[in-house]
Design an enzyme around this catalytic site. Structure first.
Site, PDB file in Angstrom:
ATOM      1  N   HIS A 143       0.745  -1.204  -0.001  1.00 40.32           N
ATOM      2  CA  HIS A 143       0.024   0.037   0.040  1.00 40.32           C
ATOM      3  C   HIS A 143       0.826   1.106  -0.012  1.00 40.32           C
ATOM      4  CE1 HIS A 143      -3.461   2.553   1.254  1.00 40.32           C
ATOM      5  NE2 HIS A 143      -2.600   3.116   1.838  1.00 40.32           N
ATOM      6  N   GLU A 144       1.760   1.296   0.718  1.00 42.56           N
ATOM      7  CA  GLU A 144       2.708   2.653   0.986  1.00 42.56           C
ATOM      8  C   GLU A 144       3.692   2.563  -0.324  1.00 42.56           C
ATOM      9  OE1 GLU A 144       2.462   4.581   3.232  1.00 42.56           O
ATOM     10  OE2 GLU A 144       0.840   3.333   4.287  1.00 42.56           O
ATOM     11  N   HIS A 147       1.513   4.418  -3.065  1.00 39.75           N
ATOM     12  CA  HIS A 147       1.392   5.787  -2.944  1.00 39.75           C
ATOM     13  C   HIS A 147       2.826   6.318  -3.433  1.00 39.75           C
ATOM     14  CE1 HIS A 147      -1.975   6.526  -0.507  1.00 39.75           C
ATOM     15  NE2 HIS A 147      -1.647   5.902   0.712  1.00 39.75           N
ATOM     16  N   GLU A 218      -6.079   6.961  -1.528  1.00 35.75           N
ATOM     17  CA  GLU A 218      -6.325   5.817  -0.546  1.00 35.75           C
ATOM     18  C   GLU A 218      -6.726   4.560  -1.101  1.00 35.75           C
ATOM     19  OE1 GLU A 218      -4.794   5.438   2.541  1.00 35.75           O
ATOM     20  OE2 GLU A 218      -3.923   7.247   2.213  1.00 35.75           O
TER      21      GLU A 218
END
Length: 325
Positions: A143-144, A147, A218
């Protein structure tokens, strides 16, 4: 890595469209404030000022933020399994270099990314590393990294700059209105009340657009993380633990179903239940894919990955810079 399924393409395209529309709305609001204050030239100057501010605005050093949290860089021998997972995910995401991993001595469950695509850092708390399995931690790291790969750090920085300029322009316009209030009362100057109302409400509207943009990014990071690992249920499991451990003992016992009562428009993150639902829906779309090499071998088992770092006490300590764990 196999191409994403058609459903994933639709999801990503919708999120990108939302991002463009929200960012365009924020920039349009800034230009409108400049036009109300100084006419067409004011709108043009507001747009130019936004570009100049973005180009020359000082960047907050990740090292400064990490130093405030007492973060410690993680070497390969500190958490071999975690660093191996991070290297694998960064390679799949096509990053020019693997983000530097940092460990934050705090029992809270949190992770965040900072920096640029070519020079990024990812920080994880001690509580997160000890509470999640290697498989779930891989989902969070994916997930990070998404980003970082999607340029979300730059995009949210742009949105923050536009939002700040909108607040400044709105405040300047309201000060001018106060100075010209006698002329307005006497009828010597006429300004449509709709424009005045827009000028007053512009900071609030800009903040809501910024929050909506954050929620959209997100969702896209959730999708990207699931595609990187090929395991959407890993991130879903991590989100469940984050939601569960984020509640206090009293809330867990007395109000188990009541969480995040703030209005959805005021949230920086989407509701956890909706994020989990979307990840579970992806399971069928990714089930036919061949196994992704590396992550399955690195993230097997459910035991937490503690590494060499000490257990952090639950009580914070007072320091010169404030109250830190």
């Amino acid at each position: 890595m196999p191409p994403p399924s058609p459903g994933s393409h639709r999801h990503r395209s919708a999120n990108r469209l939302h991002t463009v529309l929200l960012l365009a709305g924020m920039i349009g609001l800034l230009v409108a404030c400049g036009w109300i204050v100084a006419g067409p030239e004011g709108g043009l100057w507001a747009l130019v000022l936004g570009g100049v501010s973005l180009a020359f605005a000082p960047r907050l050093s990740p090292q400064m933020v990490l130093g405030m949290y007492g973060a410690v860089p993680v070497r390969a021998w500190d958490m071999p399994k975690v660093t191996a997972i991070l290297n694998e995910l960064a390679e799949r995401a096509g990053l020019p270099r693997t983000p530097q991993l940092y460990w934050i001595p705090s029992p809270t469950l949190n992770a965040f990314a900072m920096g640029t695509r070519g020079d990024a850092v990812i920080a994880v708390t001690d509580g997160l590393v000890r509470s999640l399995s290697a498989r779930e931690l891989a989902g969070v790291l994916g997930h990070e990294i998404t980003h970082i790969a999607n340029g979300d750090l730059w995009l949210m920085g742009l949105a923050d700059t536009v939002s700040r300029l909108t607040r400044m322009m709105s405040l300047f316009g309201q000060i001018l209105l106060l100075f010209n209030l006698p002329l307005l009362i006497a009828g010597a100057v006429t300004i449509p009340w709709g424009l005045i109302l827009l000028l007053v409400l512009a900071p609030t509207i800009g903040a809501l657009l910024q929050l909506a943009l954050s929620r959209t990014r997100e969702y896209d990071a959730d999708l990207g993380g699931a595609l990187l690992t090929g395991d959407p249920l890993a991130l879903a499991g991590a989100l469940r633990k984050l939601e569960q451990y984020g509640r206090g003992l009293w809330e867990s016992l007395m109000l188990p179903n009541r969480r995040n009562p703030s209005p959805s428009l005021l949230r920086t993150h989407p509701p956890t239940e909706e994020r989990i639902r979307r990840l579970v829906d992806l399971r069928g779309q990714l089930s036919g894919r061949p196994a992704l090499p590396g992550i399955d071998a690195l993230a097997q088992g459910g035991a937490p990955v503690a590494g060499r770092f000490r257990i952090v006490p639950a009580q914070p300590r007072h320091r010169l810079t404030g109250l830190w764990y």
